[in-house]
Design a protein around this motif. Structure first.
Motif, mmCIF file in Angstrom:
data_model
loop_
_atom_site.group_PDB
_atom_site.id
_atom_site.type_symbol
_atom_site.label_atom_id
_atom_site.label_comp_id
_atom_site.label_asym_id
_atom_site.label_seq_id
_atom_site.Cartn_x
_atom_site.Cartn_y
_atom_site.Cartn_z
ATOM 1 N N LEU A 5 -3.849 5.536 8.046
ATOM 2 C CA LEU A 5 -4.430 4.238 7.223
ATOM 3 C C LEU A 5 -5.760 4.149 6.842
ATOM 4 N N ILE A 6 -6.631 4.843 7.827
ATOM 5 C CA ILE A 6 -8.062 5.105 7.406
ATOM 6 C C ILE A 6 -8.534 6.214 7.702
ATOM 7 N N LEU B 226 -2.012 -2.567 3.407
ATOM 8 C CA LEU B 226 -2.789 -3.801 3.118
ATOM 9 C C LEU B 226 -1.853 -4.687 2.212
ATOM 10 N N LEU C 41 -12.350 -3.130 5.252
ATOM 11 C CA LEU C 41 -12.460 -1.732 4.599
ATOM 12 C C LEU C 41 -12.243 -1.572 3.166
ATOM 13 N N ALA C 42 -11.367 -2.502 2.727
ATOM 14 C CA ALA C 42 -11.109 -2.535 1.200
ATOM 15 C C ALA C 42 -12.442 -2.811 0.546
ATOM 16 N N GLY D 179 -3.495 3.130 3.477
ATOM 17 C CA GLY D 179 -3.832 1.984 4.060
ATOM 18 C C GLY D 179 -3.870 0.994 2.943
ATOM 19 N N ARG D 180 -4.348 1.375 1.888
ATOM 20 C CA ARG D 180 -4.266 0.229 0.755
ATOM 21 C C ARG D 180 -2.935 -0.107 0.490
ATOM 22 N N LEU E 91 -10.835 3.276 3.933
ATOM 23 C CA LEU E 91 -9.422 2.889 3.501
ATOM 24 C C LEU E 91 -8.534 4.150 2.898
ATOM 25 N N THR E 92 -7.759 4.702 3.436
ATOM 26 C CA THR E 92 -6.849 5.747 2.774
ATOM 27 C C THR E 92 -5.882 5.182 1.571
ATOM 28 N N LEU F 65 -8.282 -4.076 7.803
ATOM 29 C CA LEU F 65 -8.036 -3.049 6.569
ATOM 30 C C LEU F 65 -8.803 -3.724 5.254
#
Length: 127
Positions: free
Chosen positions: A69-70, A95, A28-29, A91-92, A87-88, A25
């Motif tokens: 989450l993604i 995280l 992907l941020a 998801g953020r 990242l959705t 995660l």
């Protein structure tokens, strides 16, 4: 026997297993990426200590996608079709929450380890 402060070549798979979703995660941020790029970001960010093999990474990415989450979409770039992950908002949020838990956990483990083996001796980072 290696010193407790010696730098390992790779982290124990048991240590990585518990935090690989958090690390994925976090990579992907930085922005959307396809699977191999996630793998490369993990390797680079860990200084080579984390090597997420495809047999572990892709099921993890599919699970994060199924959990919302993604998000994933297929793109063709340079003649190659690849599944890109991003990242959705959920998801953020995950995280952020998991990072707070991880920091608390790491601080607790450090408090247990330092009296037993001393403080860590960290290798200097390359300039």
């Amino acid at each position: 026997m290696a010193s407790p402060n010696a730098s390992p070549e790779r982290l124990s798979p048991d240590l990585v297993r518990g935090s690989l979703d958090l690390m994925a995660l976090a990579t992907l941020a930085e922005g959307p990426a396809y699977g191999l790029a996630v793998q490369q970001r993990l390797r680079a960010a860990s200084g080579g200590l984390v090597e997420a093999n495809p047999g572990t990474l892709y099921p993890l990415l599919h699970r994060l996608e199924a959990d919302g989450l993604i998000a994933a979409d297929w793109r063709t770039e340079e003649g190659r079709r690849r599944k890109w992950y991003a990242l959705t908002a959920a998801g953020r949020g995950k995280l952020t929450d998991r990072a707070a838990q991880w920091y608390a956990y790491a601080e607790m483990v450090r408090g247990l380890l330092e009296p037993a083996v001393g403080p860590p001796v960290l290798a200097p980072k390359p300039a």
